[in-house]
Design a protein around this motif. Sequence first.
Motif, PDB file in Angstrom:
ATOM      1  N   GLY A   1      67.312  69.866  37.017  1.00 43.16           N
ATOM      2  CA  GLY A   1      65.911  69.502  36.973  1.00 43.16           C
ATOM      3  C   GLY A   1      65.039  70.459  36.188  1.00 43.16           C
ATOM      4  N   TYR A   2      63.728  70.429  36.530  1.00 39.14           N
ATOM      5  CA  TYR A   2      62.720  71.213  35.822  1.00 39.14           C
ATOM      6  C   TYR A   2      62.114  72.252  36.757  1.00 39.14           C
ATOM      7  N   ALA A   3      61.895  73.425  36.215  1.00 40.77           N
ATOM      8  CA  ALA A   3      61.352  74.520  37.025  1.00 40.77           C
ATOM      9  C   ALA A   3      59.918  74.216  37.443  1.00 40.77           C
ATOM     10  N   GLY A   4      59.650  74.392  38.744  1.00 43.90           N
ATOM     11  CA  GLY A   4      58.293  74.266  39.246  1.00 43.90           C
ATOM     12  C   GLY A   4      57.713  72.872  39.185  1.00 43.90           C
ATOM     13  N   ASP A   5      58.546  71.833  39.029  1.00 44.70           N
ATOM     14  CA  ASP A   5      58.008  70.475  38.924  1.00 44.70           C
ATOM     15  C   ASP A   5      58.972  69.499  39.583  1.00 44.70           C
ATOM     16  N   ALA A   6      58.934  69.455  40.903  1.00 45.50           N
ATOM     17  CA  ALA A   6      59.833  68.580  41.659  1.00 45.50           C
ATOM     18  C   ALA A   6      59.571  67.115  41.367  1.00 45.50           C
ATOM     19  N   GLN A   7      58.316  66.757  41.105  1.00 39.88           N
ATOM     20  CA  GLN A   7      57.979  65.361  40.843  1.00 39.88           C
ATOM     21  C   GLN A   7      58.647  64.860  39.570  1.00 39.88           C
ATOM     22  N   LYS A   8      58.568  65.645  38.492  1.00 42.24           N
ATOM     23  CA  LYS A   8      59.199  65.241  37.240  1.00 42.24           C
ATOM     24  C   LYS A   8      60.719  65.272  37.355  1.00 42.24           C
ATOM     25  N   THR A   9      61.237  66.177  38.171  1.00 42.70           N
ATOM     26  CA  THR A   9      62.681  66.207  38.401  1.00 42.70           C
ATOM     27  C   THR A   9      63.137  64.905  39.054  1.00 42.70           C
ATOM     28  N   GLN A  10      62.408  64.471  40.074  1.00 37.16           N
ATOM     29  CA  GLN A  10      62.776  63.243  40.779  1.00 37.16           C
ATOM     30  C   GLN A  10      62.649  62.013  39.874  1.00 37.16           C
ATOM     31  N   LYS A  11      61.704  62.029  38.943  1.00 43.51           N
ATOM     32  CA  LYS A  11      61.528  60.889  38.047  1.00 43.51           C
ATOM     33  C   LYS A  11      62.721  60.703  37.126  1.00 43.51           C
ATOM     34  N   LYS A  12      63.497  61.755  36.902  1.00 44.51           N
ATOM     35  CA  LYS A  12      64.675  61.662  36.036  1.00 44.51           C
ATOM     36  C   LYS A  12      65.923  61.235  36.800  1.00 44.51           C
ATOM     37  N   ILE A  13      65.800  61.042  38.094  1.00 48.63           N
ATOM     38  CA  ILE A  13      66.950  60.622  38.899  1.00 48.63           C
ATOM     39  C   ILE A  13      66.815  59.131  39.203  1.00 48.63           C
ATOM     40  N   LEU A  14      67.818  58.363  38.832  1.00 47.82           N
ATOM     41  CA  LEU A  14      67.848  56.928  39.089  1.00 47.82           C
ATOM     42  C   LEU A  14      68.826  56.664  40.233  1.00 47.82           C
ATOM     43  N   ARG A  15      68.379  55.976  41.259  1.00 47.19           N
ATOM     44  CA  ARG A  15      69.196  55.776  42.457  1.00 47.19           C
ATOM     45  C   ARG A  15      69.625  54.311  42.589  1.00 47.19           C
ATOM     46  N   ASP A  16      70.660  54.115  43.404  1.00 42.46           N
ATOM     47  CA  ASP A  16      71.208  52.773  43.630  1.00 42.46           C
ATOM     48  C   ASP A  16      71.566  52.114  42.299  1.00 42.46           C
ATOM     49  N   VAL A  17      72.369  52.812  41.525  1.00 44.32           N
ATOM     50  CA  VAL A  17      72.746  52.309  40.199  1.00 44.32           C
ATOM     51  C   VAL A  17      73.936  51.353  40.300  1.00 44.32           C
ATOM     52  N   LEU A  18      75.084  51.868  40.718  1.00 42.30           N
ATOM     53  CA  LEU A  18      76.276  51.033  40.862  1.00 42.30           C
ATOM     54  C   LEU A  18      76.627  50.780  42.319  1.00 42.30           C
ATOM     55  N   ALA A  19      76.066  51.600  43.208  1.00 48.28           N
ATOM     56  CA  ALA A  19      76.296  51.434  44.648  1.00 48.28           C
ATOM     57  C   ALA A  19      75.099  51.998  45.378  1.00 48.28           C
ATOM     58  N   LYS A  20      74.836  51.468  46.547  1.00 51.41           N
ATOM     59  CA  LYS A  20      73.715  51.945  47.346  1.00 51.41           C
ATOM     60  C   LYS A  20      73.907  53.428  47.683  1.00 51.41           C
ATOM     61  N   GLY A  21      72.863  54.200  47.425  1.00 54.25           N
ATOM     62  CA  GLY A  21      72.898  55.602  47.772  1.00 54.25           C
ATOM     63  C   GLY A  21      73.361  56.533  46.666  1.00 54.25           C
ATOM     64  N   ASP A  22      73.873  55.995  45.538  1.00 58.49           N
ATOM     65  CA  ASP A  22      74.313  56.897  44.466  1.00 58.49           C
ATOM     66  C   ASP A  22      73.096  57.406  43.686  1.00 58.49           C
ATOM     67  N   ALA A  23      73.321  58.416  42.863  1.00 59.27           N
ATOM     68  CA  ALA A  23      72.241  59.024  42.079  1.00 59.27           C
ATOM     69  C   ALA A  23      72.758  59.342  40.685  1.00 59.27           C
ATOM     70  N   PHE A  24      71.999  58.942  39.670  1.00 61.08           N
ATOM     71  CA  PHE A  24      72.368  59.160  38.274  1.00 61.08           C
ATOM     72  C   PHE A  24      71.216  59.842  37.545  1.00 61.08           C
ATOM     73  N   PHE A  25      71.562  60.679  36.566  1.00 61.16           N
ATOM     74  CA  PHE A  25      70.571  61.259  35.668  1.00 61.16           C
ATOM     75  C   PHE A  25      70.163  60.204  34.655  1.00 61.16           C
ATOM     76  N   ASN A  26      68.872  59.967  34.532  1.00 59.64           N
ATOM     77  CA  ASN A  26      68.329  58.997  33.589  1.00 59.64           C
ATOM     78  C   ASN A  26      68.056  59.711  32.266  1.00 59.64           C
ATOM     79  N   SER A  27      68.874  59.424  31.263  1.00 54.92           N
ATOM     80  CA  SER A  27      68.750  60.125  29.982  1.00 54.92           C
ATOM     81  C   SER A  27      67.483  59.744  29.234  1.00 54.92           C
ATOM     82  N   GLY A  28      66.969  58.512  29.504  1.00 55.05           N
ATOM     83  CA  GLY A  28      65.828  58.036  28.738  1.00 55.05           C
ATOM     84  C   GLY A  28      66.201  57.587  27.339  1.00 55.05           C
ATOM     85  N   ASP A  29      67.512  57.470  27.067  1.00 56.98           N
ATOM     86  CA  ASP A  29      67.990  57.067  25.745  1.00 56.98           C
ATOM     87  C   ASP A  29      68.733  55.745  25.821  1.00 56.98           C
TER      88      ASP A  29
END
Length: 610
Positions: free
Chosen positions: A429-457
């Motif tokens: 994530g990002y230092a001192g910015d939990a909100q922006k860190t969470q925005k880069k995490i995509l959840r429930d992608v292939l299964a309920k409860g999983d977490a993926f990094f959203n590249s934005g690409d």
Amino acid sequence: MAVLPALLALLAVLLALVPLATAARLVPFLWQDLAFFGTMARSALRCRRRMATKPATTLLDVFRQHARLRPRHPLLLFQDQVLTFEDVERRSNRAAWTVAVFLPNEPAYLWTWLALAKLGCPMACLNCNVRGRALRAQVPRWAHPVSVCPAELREAVEEVLPELRRAGIAVFYLSEASPTAGVEALLPHIEASPEEPPPAGHRAGVTPETKAMYIYTSGTTGLPKAAVITEMKMMMVASLARICGLRPDDVVYTTLPLYHSAGLLVGLGGCLDVGATCVLRSKFSASQFWPDCRRYNVSVIQYVGELMRYLCNTPKRADDRDHGVRMALGNGMRAEVWKEFLRRFGPVAVWEFYGATEGNAGFINYTGKVGAVGRANRFIKLFAPFELIRYNVEQDEPVRDQRGLCIPAKPGETGLLVVKITKNTPFHGYAGDAQKTQKKILRDVLAKGDAFFNSGDLLMMDTERFVYFQDRVGDTFRWKGENVATTEVEATLGLVSFIQEVNVYGVAVPGCEGRCGMAAVRLKDGAAFDGDQLFAFTQDTLPAYAAPRFIRIQEALEVTGTFKQCKNRLVQEGFDPNLIRDQLFLRDAARRSYVPLSVWRTLGLVEIKP
């Protein structure tokens, strides 16, 4: 280690399970995939083995081993200076007590970085080109830093100095004297310091997860964010050059800014890892690029895509192939530039890769497939799971099925790259910015409860599992019910004879859904804009929905330090002649030309047919 036999055993089992028909479809890339998987496995094990020692063996320790074994070997060449491993070791010992670094590309960057590492202090890599609000946003508030900068950046420092002092941040000039009252010059203190290394106790608590530095994102879509780089990640990124074939006897030439991960960790860090020599230039110069390569006997060059295009746009010379460069390492090179580079400058081995500073995985093009950023290696995917998922550009969100899960994109279909967050592929994530860190995490992608990094690409994988970069989320726009990838349109318009540079983006049009295309263009020296020619060219080469409706002529296009184009301000200004003093042209189907959008043609009179 016991891990390697286990990996090989697992690989043998996997091969035994692969049906012959599947293996046949993978040929001729099966063995290349296997060989590269072995290279990646060895690299990962080397990094983990180093970090598993007590205390952990970091990139700093690897550098110091080279300094002991080859003290006289050149590490850094800068202008007429030659700094050996021993020189840098001594200078970093004397400078070991600062934190934030606001420096341009110069030798001081290296020994200041190493000095901080010897104290166990994470370094914040500040962009030396930013000013005002953007600079204030970069100076860490989540630590108690000391900022170090050269006296040449006096104007930028004094602009934000009162605010820095209120925040309790000490500022020093890395120079012999200070031009600013209340700001002390640091160089005399460094020169008076002993050359012995600081006590090892400063680094006694260093682990693989210790924060090694903070590198700011490029800021093309807003203010930069401080990505956390741990000791393990720094080691892994620095090993990329070794994976691509960097050798101890190589001389690496980089003009990329050291405040970004490509120049600092891949280029300079790669040299620290293998013990190679780095030629550092303060800024990129197309005219001096090849003369520098000849002067310093360069064997490896580092690039970003636009840099290579600049080289291809220089006038042809008889000595274009008179150089010793054997390998080019970088990212973002378009297929047409790649082909032209090889045609003009000779058979250089191009190692294109894809990755993000804050990302948890990436791709490497180890086959040399022109235009691809890498391959979706089936074996590597077992340890670094990723997916390309369908993405709704208009709603700016992933497409989900009835279960609320994301839908994998099919071969040949553009999708959003997401990488699963696991122990092997963590996201810090990002230092001192939990909100922006969470925005880069995509959840429930292939299964309920999983977490993926959203590249934005947005990327595309073909039927042979080669992966191609398409566009950034937010850069792709929708018009006439179709998705328009700005990078594809830019690549096409770049072939026009009078266009030097182009930046494509979507702008809102009153009364119309979606956004229509607009292109900011810099003309070649001495060239004139030809609306008839551009209309005919776009008519032949682009779908009707992708041809830009507006053209804006600019003297220079705004780019970041790593040559990424900035679109935010252009999008905001749109095609309003009341805001824009540049020449504006409108695509006129009736006249089959791009005609001037005069001031008297107000926005309400401009007819845009959806």
